[in-house]
Design a protein around this motif. Structure first.
Motif, PDB file in Angstrom:
ATOM      1  N   ARG A 323      21.134  42.455 -16.030  1.00 30.69           N
ATOM      2  CA  ARG A 323      21.879  42.633 -14.764  1.00 30.69           C
ATOM      3  C   ARG A 323      23.101  43.522 -14.993  1.00 30.69           C
ATOM      4  O   ARG A 323      23.408  44.389 -14.190  1.00 30.69           O
ATOM      5  N   CYS A 356      11.946  38.585 -15.466  1.00 26.52           N
ATOM      6  CA  CYS A 356      12.335  37.927 -14.208  1.00 26.52           C
ATOM      7  C   CYS A 356      13.003  36.577 -14.485  1.00 26.52           C
ATOM      8  O   CYS A 356      14.063  36.283 -13.955  1.00 26.52           O
ATOM      9  N   THR A 357      12.366  35.771 -15.342  1.00 28.81           N
ATOM     10  CA  THR A 357      12.862  34.399 -15.494  1.00 28.81           C
ATOM     11  C   THR A 357      14.082  34.305 -16.407  1.00 28.81           C
ATOM     12  O   THR A 357      14.926  33.441 -16.216  1.00 28.81           O
ATOM     13  N   HIS A 358      14.170  35.195 -17.419  1.00 29.57           N
ATOM     14  CA  HIS A 358      15.267  35.072 -18.393  1.00 29.57           C
ATOM     15  C   HIS A 358      16.310  36.176 -18.287  1.00 29.57           C
ATOM     16  O   HIS A 358      17.357  36.071 -18.901  1.00 29.57           O
ATOM     17  N   ARG A 360      16.823  37.814 -15.126  1.00 36.16           N
ATOM     18  CA  ARG A 360      17.124  37.920 -13.695  1.00 36.16           C
ATOM     19  C   ARG A 360      16.852  39.305 -13.118  1.00 36.16           C
ATOM     20  O   ARG A 360      17.545  39.781 -12.236  1.00 36.16           O
ATOM     21  N   SER A 362      14.479  41.441 -10.714  1.00 31.84           N
ATOM     22  CA  SER A 362      13.587  41.080  -9.613  1.00 31.84           C
ATOM     23  C   SER A 362      12.175  41.549  -9.969  1.00 31.84           C
ATOM     24  O   SER A 362      12.010  42.462 -10.794  1.00 31.84           O
TER      25      SER A 362
END
Ligand code: NIG
Ligand code: FE
Length: 426
Positions: A323, A356-358, A360, A362
């Motif tokens: 991110r 996606c899961t670790h 973040r 999209s």
């Protein structure tokens, strides 16, 4: 490669075209723009994409009306079609899984601790040195077939477990031999500077000399690699050694990519100096970074390739700060890092699921990072990574109704069909 006379995909529920807008890798908000066409069709001829649109419009096309019988038609039945994945970071030239390392890690040992005790990269050297080129090529080819079955149509493949002039050349020749027998695109990378081999322990400078003066010229002469990579980190090569190797590589005309920031933070200013001196196509891992590196990367066309499969398999709780990279405007790609030590997976959907899961990211960002930005990371964005007229007809059909299901269903292969150069391969 067999080129199809013609291939028409119709009734695609969602076609992710990822049209190239700007002249550079995607960053920021543009990573989320997938260019989705619903109820879509794609026509491919001579290995290229010819037209893209709705099924209704495709079937009205005068050329197609006249030639429909000559074209192979696939009814996608509402499935999702996207560009074949571009896996821009793999190490497929190895002989054996590293099961002892696996068990030691489960029992609590760390990656560097295992490497210092004789495991890790060095423990894969013997297998490669003893193997024939033909046997290594079979291993690579088997990985390439697995990759295609999971939707990957373009693969970067590194040497790096031979670590002698003879075994590094043999590894690159094995990649070349396997690539000839696989319809997809393979981009070979010389990673002679993966670690200092045991016989040079304490004499890394002598090994760097051999890499620069013996291996690089031989690899260049035989045109066995497009890129040169260095594992620049604690326990591998120093920044100074890395700069020396990249200087020699650049002089021979190789493109540059590096393993960086996997175990430790680079010295402040090092990333910027690399960007200036050798414009790397990609810097990979990037778990550890300085604030200033973010600005320098954002202002460059160098891609940051994140490989969360390695963090997952090493059981780490920390993942690269995707991110922060994305919000700083850095161009991010995703890759598997397929290798026997840290990431024994060929699955791009798995890498995307972890992203996606670790991290973040999209689902849309993960898809762009695994396709068009992977293509940029390999300097292939003119031909690969999006579904646009004129580009190579490399596509993946997924047995899902919504693209977000691709990273959602983890641990199963939902790729129904891979198409390479307009030909169905599996
Ligand atoms: O990308 N970091 C360096 N190279 C690989 C690991 C290779 C291995 O452990 O065999 C990586 O994680
Ligand atoms: Fe790697």
């Amino acid at each position: 490669m067999a080129k199809s006379a013609g291939l028409l995909l119709v009734n695609i529920g969602q076609l992710l075209t990822l049209p190239s807008e700007a002249d550079g890798p995607r960053r920021g908000a543009s990573l989320s723009e997938l260019g989705i066409i619903e109820d879509a069709a794609v026509l491919c001829l001579g290995g290229k994409i010819i037209s893209v649109g709705t099924t209704k419009d495709a079937l009205r096309d005068p050329w197609l009306k006249k030639n429909r019988k000559k074209v192979t038609e696939i009814d996608c039945g509402g499935r999702v079609v996207l560009p074949g994945f571009v896996d821009s970071h793999t190490h497929p030239v190895f002989m054996h899984p590293r099961l002892m390392d696996f068990e030691k890690r489960i029992a609590g040992a760390g990656y560097e601790e295992i490497a210092e005790a004789g495991g890790g990269i060095r423990s894969s050297i013997e297998g490669v040195r003893k193997a024939s080129k033909a046997v290594l090529a079979e291993k690579v080819l088997s990985a390439l077939h697995d990759l295609a079955r999971h939707g990957t149509t373009t693969v970067e493949a590194k040497s790096g477990y031979g670590l002698s002039p003879e075994s590094e050349l043999k590894s690159l020749e094995a990649i070349r031999a396997a690539a000839k027998r696989w319809p997809g695109t393979v981009v070979p990378t010389f990673l002679g500077a993966h670690v200092v081999p045991p016989e040079f322990r304490g004499r890394s400078q002598s090994y760097v000399d051999i890499v620069c003066k013996e291996m690089l010229p031989a690899v260049a002469k035989a045109k066995l690699a497009r890129f040169v990579d260095v594992f620049c980190d604690r326990g591998a090569f120093t920044e100074k050694e890395t700069a020396t190797i990249f200087g020699a590589a650049t002089a021979h005309g190789f493109g540059i990519r590096a393993h960086l920031g996997q175990l430790s933070t680079p010295t402040a200013g090092f990333v910027e100096s690399l960007l200036q001196t050798c414009q790397p196509a990609s810097l990979d891992h990037m778990d550890y970074l300085n604030k200033g590196d973010l600005h320098a990367l954002a202002a460059s066309t160098t891609v940051a390739t994140l490989v969360p499969g390695a963090n997952y398999f090493l059981g780490l709780s920390c993942y690269p700060d995707a991110r922060r990279l994305l919000e700083s405007g850095v161009a991010v790609a995703l890759a598997t890092d397929y290798n026997p030590g840290t990431s024994p997976t060929i699955s791009m959907p798995m890498a995307m699921s972890l992203a996606c899961t670790h991290m973040r990211m999209s689902p849309a960002e993960a898809i762009a990072a695994a396709t068009i930005n992977g293509a940029w990371a390999l300097g292939l964005a003119d031909h690969k990574g999006s579904i646009e007229p004129g580009k190579d007809a490399d596509l993946a059909v997924f047995d899902v109704r919504d693209y977000r299901e691709i990273p959602y269903w983890f641990g199963v292969n939902r790729c129904a069909t891979a198409i390479i150069g307009g030909v169905v391969v599996g």
